[in-house]
Design a protein around this motif. Structure first.
Motif, mmCIF file in Angstrom:
data_model
loop_
_atom_site.group_PDB
_atom_site.id
_atom_site.type_symbol
_atom_site.label_atom_id
_atom_site.label_comp_id
_atom_site.label_asym_id
_atom_site.label_seq_id
_atom_site.Cartn_x
_atom_site.Cartn_y
_atom_site.Cartn_z
ATOM 1 N N GLU A 146 -6.931 -8.440 -5.980
ATOM 2 C CA GLU A 146 -6.327 -7.631 -7.037
ATOM 3 C C GLU A 146 -5.932 -6.268 -6.471
ATOM 4 O O GLU A 146 -6.705 -5.649 -5.741
ATOM 5 C CB GLU A 146 -7.327 -7.455 -8.179
ATOM 6 N N ARG A 147 -4.709 -5.868 -6.818
ATOM 7 C CA ARG A 147 -4.239 -4.569 -6.335
ATOM 8 C C ARG A 147 -3.707 -3.737 -7.489
ATOM 9 O O ARG A 147 -3.235 -4.290 -8.483
ATOM 10 C CB ARG A 147 -3.073 -4.760 -5.350
ATOM 11 N N LEU A 148 -3.768 -2.435 -7.308
ATOM 12 C CA LEU A 148 -3.166 -1.530 -8.290
ATOM 13 C C LEU A 148 -1.763 -1.194 -7.819
ATOM 14 O O LEU A 148 -1.575 -0.759 -6.692
ATOM 15 C CB LEU A 148 -3.991 -0.243 -8.404
ATOM 16 N N MET A 149 -0.816 -1.438 -8.688
ATOM 17 C CA MET A 149 0.579 -1.144 -8.336
ATOM 18 C C MET A 149 1.127 -0.097 -9.301
ATOM 19 O O MET A 149 0.786 -0.105 -10.478
ATOM 20 C CB MET A 149 1.428 -2.409 -8.454
ATOM 21 N N PRO A 150 1.986 0.783 -8.775
ATOM 22 C CA PRO A 150 2.570 1.770 -9.688
ATOM 23 C C PRO A 150 3.559 1.103 -10.641
ATOM 24 O O PRO A 150 4.200 0.120 -10.288
ATOM 25 C CB PRO A 150 3.304 2.730 -8.748
ATOM 26 N N CYS A 151 3.629 1.608 -11.854
ATOM 27 C CA CYS A 151 4.650 1.140 -12.789
ATOM 28 C C CYS A 151 5.156 2.352 -13.572
ATOM 29 O O CYS A 151 4.592 3.455 -13.448
ATOM 30 C CB CYS A 151 4.094 0.074 -13.722
ATOM 31 N N GLN B 98 0.083 2.580 -13.897
ATOM 32 C CA GLN B 98 -0.343 1.556 -12.929
ATOM 33 C C GLN B 98 -0.532 0.223 -13.641
ATOM 34 O O GLN B 98 -0.788 0.190 -14.857
ATOM 35 C CB GLN B 98 -1.702 1.941 -12.302
ATOM 36 N N CYS B 99 -0.440 -0.851 -12.840
ATOM 37 C CA CYS B 99 -0.789 -2.156 -13.397
ATOM 38 C C CYS B 99 -1.524 -2.929 -12.307
ATOM 39 O O CYS B 99 -1.483 -2.556 -11.132
ATOM 40 C CB CYS B 99 0.465 -2.886 -13.841
ATOM 41 N N ARG B 100 -2.232 -3.981 -12.720
ATOM 42 C CA ARG B 100 -2.984 -4.778 -11.740
ATOM 43 C C ARG B 100 -2.200 -6.042 -11.429
ATOM 44 O O ARG B 100 -1.731 -6.716 -12.342
ATOM 45 C CB ARG B 100 -4.348 -5.168 -12.308
ATOM 46 N N VAL B 101 -2.062 -6.300 -10.125
ATOM 47 C CA VAL B 101 -1.411 -7.560 -9.739
ATOM 48 C C VAL B 101 -2.295 -8.284 -8.731
ATOM 49 O O VAL B 101 -3.032 -7.649 -7.972
ATOM 50 C CB VAL B 101 -0.012 -7.330 -9.105
ATOM 51 N N ASP C 111 0.841 -1.206 0.000
ATOM 52 C CA ASP C 111 0.000 0.000 0.000
ATOM 53 C C ASP C 111 0.872 1.251 0.000
ATOM 54 O O ASP C 111 0.559 2.238 -0.651
ATOM 55 C CB ASP C 111 -0.922 0.010 1.237
ATOM 56 N N GLY C 112 1.989 1.149 0.727
ATOM 57 C CA GLY C 112 2.933 2.266 0.807
ATOM 58 C C GLY C 112 3.508 2.588 -0.550
ATOM 59 O O GLY C 112 3.591 3.755 -0.948
ATOM 60 N N ILE C 113 3.902 1.530 -1.278
ATOM 61 C CA ILE C 113 4.474 1.729 -2.610
ATOM 62 C C ILE C 113 3.459 2.392 -3.526
ATOM 63 O O ILE C 113 3.750 3.339 -4.241
ATOM 64 C CB ILE C 113 4.934 0.380 -3.211
ATOM 65 N N ALA C 114 2.208 1.872 -3.469
ATOM 66 C CA ALA C 114 1.149 2.410 -4.322
ATOM 67 C C ALA C 114 0.907 3.891 -4.012
ATOM 68 O O ALA C 114 0.755 4.715 -4.920
ATOM 69 C CB ALA C 114 -0.125 1.609 -4.131
ATOM 70 N N ALA C 115 0.909 4.216 -2.720
ATOM 71 C CA ALA C 115 0.636 5.592 -2.308
ATOM 72 C C ALA C 115 1.786 6.522 -2.684
ATOM 73 O O ALA C 115 1.582 7.713 -2.932
ATOM 74 C CB ALA C 115 0.397 5.640 -0.802
#
Ligand SMILES: [Zn+2]
Length: 279
Positions: free
Chosen positions: A50-55, A41-44, A10-14
């Motif tokens: 399912e989470r949204l991750m930054p890319c 963003q990408c979904r993992v 969550d920290g990375i995403a934020a």
């Protein structure tokens, strides 16, 4: 453990704070870059969720690659600057480059060829013997080679026997061996002025040690000398013979006197190194 990992994700995403021009792509629901219009963003799937991750979007990827390339280029230039300072410690030699060659000396062709074929020469442990009278441009040619190779990030050391003998004279045998072994760090060792020390038995012994150490390492070396090739080929005693034999075995003779130039070269034509120099 799982909670910890989830908090970290969550920290990375934020941490990926959107820029003002970024937008949510209606088709995918992902954050898109306002500049290059590719996903940030990408979904993992993680722990069945399912989470949204930054890319990295395309332009950010390119920006990082360009910064990395610039950093590597700066590193390469710094390395070349250091190599050059080490290779050509005599500041007068720093001015000697192929660009400054007036094209009058036909032997310079072989100096250029040597640089072009250095990888093959190094593989064979093959060097050059630049021989000829005083003031015929041997030192110039050798320094040009040192310069050109350091530009290609090849570690070179150009020195002369007087300097080496001075350094060796104050050393005990263990330090001497370490000093001689230090030359192995250089892909090419250039030693100016073989022959000036020929009258001293002590000096001859040290010159032999230098040449023999290089010979055994199978790394190339370039020697310049005012001695005629005939004297190197027919040494007057054993002390000279054991030095000259090793030099002639590993160094292709290139004559720096106009009239004898072809003769010296014919002798060298026998081997592969000479073919590379002549092609
Ligand atoms: Zn972008």
């Amino acid at each position: 453990m799982r909670d910890e990992l989830e908090r970290m994700m969550d920290g990375i995403a934020a941490a990926a704070t959107p820029a003002p021009e970024d937008y949510t792509d209606p088709a995918t629901g992902l954050l898109f870059c306002g500049k290059c219009h590719t996903a940030k963003q990408c979904r993992v799937m993680l722990f069945e969720m399912e989470r949204l991750m930054p890319c990295l979007c395309q332009c950010e990827k390119e920006r990082r690659e360009a910064a990395e390339a610039a950093r590597r280029e700066q590193e390469r230039l710094d390395r070349i600057r250091r190599l050059k300072a080490t290779a050509l410690q005599d500041r007068a030699l720093l001015a000697y480059t192929f660009a400054g060659d007036d094209g009058q000396n036909p032997a310079m062709k072989y100096a250029r060829r040597y640089v072009e074929h250095f990888a093959a020469m190094k593989e064979r442990g093959q060097g050059l013997l630049l021989w000829g009278g005083v003031g015929t441009g041997k030192t110039f040619a050798a320094a040009c080679i040192a310069h050109a190779l350091t530009e290609q990030a090849v570690p070179v050391l150009m020195t002369n026997f007087s300097k080496i003998l001075n350094s060796l004279s104050g050393m005990f045998s263990e330090d001497r061996n370490r000093y001689l072994a230090s030359f192995h760090h250089f892909s090419l060792l250039i030693i100016d002025d073989l022959g000036i020390e020929r009258n001293s038995e002590y000096a001859l012994e040290q010159v032999y040690n230098v040449v023999d150490s290089r010979y055994l390492s199978r790394l190339p070396f370039i020697i310049t000398t005012n001695l005629p090739l005939a004297e190197l080929q027919a040494p007057k005693d054993l002390a000279h013979a054991r030095i000259y034999d090793r030099v002639l075995e590993r160094c292709t003779p290139i004559c720096f006197n106009g009239p004898n130039y072809r003769k010296g070269n014919a002798a060298a034509n026998k081997d592969e190194a000479a073919r590379l120099l002549n092609d």
